[in-house]
Design a protein around this motif. Structure first.
Motif, short mmCIF file in Angstrom:
data_model
loop_
_atom_site.label_atom_id
_atom_site.label_comp_id
_atom_site.label_asym_id
_atom_site.label_seq_id
_atom_site.Cartn_x
_atom_site.Cartn_y
_atom_site.Cartn_z
N LEU A 37 -2.13 2.81 10.42
CA LEU A 37 -1.33 1.95 9.76
C LEU A 37 -1.68 0.69 9.66
CD1 LEU A 37 1.39 2.67 7.81
CD2 LEU A 37 2.42 1.59 9.94
N THR A 38 -1.97 0.25 8.75
CA THR A 38 -2.60 -1.24 8.61
C THR A 38 -1.77 -2.29 7.85
OG1 THR A 38 -4.77 -0.33 8.57
CG2 THR A 38 -4.86 -2.63 7.97
N VAL A 39 -1.38 -3.45 8.18
CA VAL A 39 -0.69 -4.10 7.71
C VAL A 39 -1.40 -5.52 7.32
CG1 VAL A 39 1.23 -5.77 8.21
CG2 VAL A 39 1.14 -4.06 9.55
N TYR A 40 -1.44 -5.76 5.94
CA TYR A 40 -1.93 -6.68 5.15
C TYR A 40 -1.03 -7.93 4.89
CZ TYR A 40 -6.75 -4.51 4.95
OH TYR A 40 -7.81 -4.07 5.29
N THR A 123 8.46 -21.53 -8.43
CA THR A 123 9.36 -22.14 -9.18
C THR A 123 8.70 -23.32 -10.06
OG1 THR A 123 10.14 -23.76 -7.72
CG2 THR A 123 11.46 -21.54 -8.17
N GLN A 124 7.37 -23.51 -9.95
CA GLN A 124 6.62 -24.33 -10.91
C GLN A 124 5.61 -23.91 -11.18
OE1 GLN A 124 6.54 -27.85 -8.20
NE2 GLN A 124 5.56 -26.79 -6.20
N GLY A 125 4.68 -24.79 -11.77
CA GLY A 125 3.07 -24.23 -12.22
C GLY A 125 2.22 -24.12 -11.07
N VAL A 126 2.12 -24.88 -10.09
CA VAL A 126 1.31 -24.99 -8.89
C VAL A 126 2.17 -24.72 -7.67
CG1 VAL A 126 -0.41 -26.16 -7.64
CG2 VAL A 126 -0.30 -26.76 -10.15
N GLY A 127 1.89 -23.71 -6.94
CA GLY A 127 2.48 -23.28 -5.92
C GLY A 127 1.91 -21.99 -5.08
N GLU A 128 2.66 -21.77 -4.18
CA GLU A 128 1.98 -20.34 -3.52
C GLU A 128 3.33 -19.53 -2.97
OE1 GLU A 128 1.36 -21.94 1.19
OE2 GLU A 128 -0.46 -22.00 -0.36
N THR A 129 2.93 -18.17 -2.75
CA THR A 129 4.11 -17.32 -2.29
C THR A 129 3.34 -16.21 -1.47
OG1 THR A 129 5.84 -15.79 -2.67
CG2 THR A 129 4.10 -15.96 -4.15
N GLU A 130 4.00 -15.39 -0.79
CA GLU A 130 3.31 -14.46 0.20
C GLU A 130 4.16 -13.44 0.44
OE1 GLU A 130 3.80 -16.02 4.80
OE2 GLU A 130 2.05 -16.78 3.50
N ALA A 131 3.63 -12.32 0.78
CA ALA A 131 4.25 -11.20 1.18
C ALA A 131 3.52 -10.12 2.12
CB ALA A 131 4.59 -10.33 0.04
N GLU A 132 3.95 -9.23 3.00
CA GLU A 132 3.33 -8.41 3.62
C GLU A 132 3.41 -6.90 3.25
OE1 GLU A 132 4.04 -8.79 7.80
OE2 GLU A 132 2.84 -10.70 7.90
N PHE A 133 2.56 -6.15 3.33
CA PHE A 133 2.64 -4.56 2.84
C PHE A 133 1.66 -3.62 3.69
CE2 PHE A 133 -1.02 -6.41 0.76
CZ PHE A 133 -2.15 -5.63 0.73
N PHE A 134 1.78 -2.44 3.90
CA PHE A 134 1.49 -1.41 4.48
C PHE A 134 0.37 -0.69 3.69
CE2 PHE A 134 5.34 -2.58 6.58
CZ PHE A 134 4.88 -2.70 7.82
N VAL A 135 -0.72 -0.23 4.39
CA VAL A 135 -1.68 0.71 3.85
C VAL A 135 -2.02 1.91 4.79
CG1 VAL A 135 -2.59 -0.82 2.05
CG2 VAL A 135 -3.46 -0.60 4.36
N ASP A 136 -2.63 2.88 4.39
CA ASP A 136 -3.11 3.82 5.43
C ASP A 136 -4.27 4.53 4.86
OD1 ASP A 136 -2.21 5.85 3.91
OD2 ASP A 136 -0.86 6.78 5.31
N GLY A 137 -5.04 5.52 5.38
CA GLY A 137 -6.24 5.96 5.06
C GLY A 137 -6.16 6.90 3.53
N ASN A 138 -4.72 7.38 3.27
CA ASN A 138 -4.43 7.95 2.18
C ASN A 138 -4.11 7.26 0.98
OD1 ASN A 138 -5.23 10.63 3.23
ND2 ASN A 138 -3.38 10.67 4.24
N HIS A 139 -3.79 6.08 1.47
CA HIS A 139 -3.24 5.08 0.38
C HIS A 139 -3.54 3.54 0.50
CE1 HIS A 139 -0.08 8.17 1.06
NE2 HIS A 139 0.07 8.02 -0.29
N SER A 140 -4.97 3.63 0.17
CA SER A 140 -5.70 2.34 0.69
C SER A 140 -5.97 1.23 -0.50
CB SER A 140 -6.94 2.67 1.17
OG SER A 140 -7.70 3.32 0.12
#
Length: 413
Positions: A37-40, A123-140
């Protein structure tokens, strides 16, 4: 001659078997291990500014901004969107008004979806956001998108990017993107009214030259191409071995670490099975020794042996008294053994999604003559916590009114 032919045939068979084995090995290593299980982490950085995109840059009702990021990790059978294909109903609603109910209907674990994740809106034109998600060998593979606000049906996104390359997980990748047209609305400008495209057109890329209409908000005929409007930076965070985390077997003598439920509970500061250390083996040994010596054989009848028995009985009494004192009872001169303090337990809080109220009624039109706006709102019942889904849009606006409602007449003769 017959022996030579037999040897030649055997050599050809061995060569064919080795070639088949080599092809099988390649095919097996072309995908990543499904037991890992890999976290990105995905970081979205937007660059929609007046300096870079000055034409018709929206500054109010509403100003330039981005919706939440909708993401899925999945296998090849799932499709969030595809360049050159017509948009699904879920993509149409998201690209036009930012609704995700249809997209959310296909929940995690269904239709090839492995992990369903979101990142907060910008909430503006220039900015950044982030999130984490999981993948595995069957769902890469990973797909994600964010809506351009305001816009007719424009968005940015990544379609089925495979994070497993030649049997190894990608460590880091940076993807620069341009705005995309969902092909469901005919509007050319950021704030154009809702004009449905019938029939729907394929999802296409918006460039400085295409669509080549002067009213197009992203049309810059003096340049060949404009800079990317956003960047997706995908970074590998950690890999988990399935047997390391979820195996309930005790630790083995091999080099592989396997965790038991007690180890997992201790790692989180709480273990319901944990109890006070005991020395039962030593206590039993002392108790058996004393029992054997306080019950002497019939031959032990001398005064010396009788005195020894009395002495040993006193030791037994003191030992029993000591055992009771260990449980917190008083020890001479008023002292008291305090019971062992229990370590505080951490409470696990499950993720909770943001909940909002129903939409209010549409407000009256802002203008009694000409084109105005109507607004409806909703409120937050409780905020999201522990990684739950963020709150959706709390206000919607639509056009209202007409020049026909004006009292004056354009032609009076």
């Amino acid at each position: 001659m017959r022996l030579q032919r037999l040897l030649a045939s055997l050599a050809l068979v061995v060569l064919a078997v080795s070639q088949c084995a080599g092809a099988t090995a390649v095919s097996q290593t072309s995908t990543c291990d499904p037991n890992k299980l890999t976290v990105y982490k995905v970081m979205v950085q937007t660059a929609w500014s007046r300096e870079v995109f000055p034409k018709q840059y929206p500054e109010w009702r509403p100003p330039a901004q981005w919706s939440k990021v909708v993401g899925r990790s999945h296998n090849p059978s799932f499709l969030l969107f595809r360049m050159g294909d017509t948009a699904s109903e879920g993509l149409k609603q998201f690209a036009e008004i930012g609704k995700t109910e249809v997209l959310d209907a296909q929940s995690q674990g269904e239709g090839g979806v492995f992990d369903e994740f979101n990142a907060p809106p910008i909430t503006q034109g220039v900015g950044e956001t982030e999130a984490e998600f999981f993948v595995d060998g069957n769902h890469s593979r990973v797909s994600l998108m964010s809506r351009v606000v305001p816009s007719p049906d424009w968005f940015i996104g990544i379609d089925s990017f495979d994070l497993c390359v030649e049997g190894k997980w990608v460590e880091s990748v940076v993807l620069e993107v341009d705005p995309l047209d969902a092909g469901t609305d005919n509007g050319f400008t950021f704030t154009s009214p809702n004009w449905p495209t019938i029939p729907k057109k394929p999802v296409s890329r918006i460039t400085a030259q295409s669509p080549d209409h002067p009213a197009n908000s992203f049309y810059y005929p003096d340049v060949q191409e404009h800079p990317p409007i956003a960047t997706f930076h995908i970074l590998k965070v950690k890999e988990y071995e399935l047997a390391h985390v979820f195996s309930p077997t005790p630790q083995r003598s091999s080099g592989t670490k396997r965790y038991t439920p007690d180890d997992m509970a201790n790692a989180h500061g709480s273990n319901p099975r944990r109890s006070r250390p005991r020395s039962d083996e030593g206590d039993n040994e002392v108790r058996n020794t004393l029992r054997s010596e306080t019950n002497p054989s019939p031959a032990a009848t001398t005064n010396e042996e009788a005195g020894k028995n009395v002495f040993l009985k006193n030791i037994v009494k003191k030992y029993k008294k000591f055992r009771m004192n260990r449980k917190g009872r008083k020890m001479g001169s008023g002292r008291k053994l305090m019971p062992r303090r229990k370590s505080p337990r951490r409470r696990f809080r499950a993720p909770r999604d943001c909940r909002v109220s129903d939409w209010s009624e549409w407000s009256s039109c802002s203008k009694t003559c000409g084109i105005g706006e109507q607004i409806r709102t909703r409120t937050i019942k409780h905020q999201s916590r522990n990684g739950g889904r963020p709150c959706p849009t709390l206000q919607e606006t639509k056009w209202c009114g007409s020049s026909r409602d004006c009292d004056h007449k354009y032609f009076s003769w």
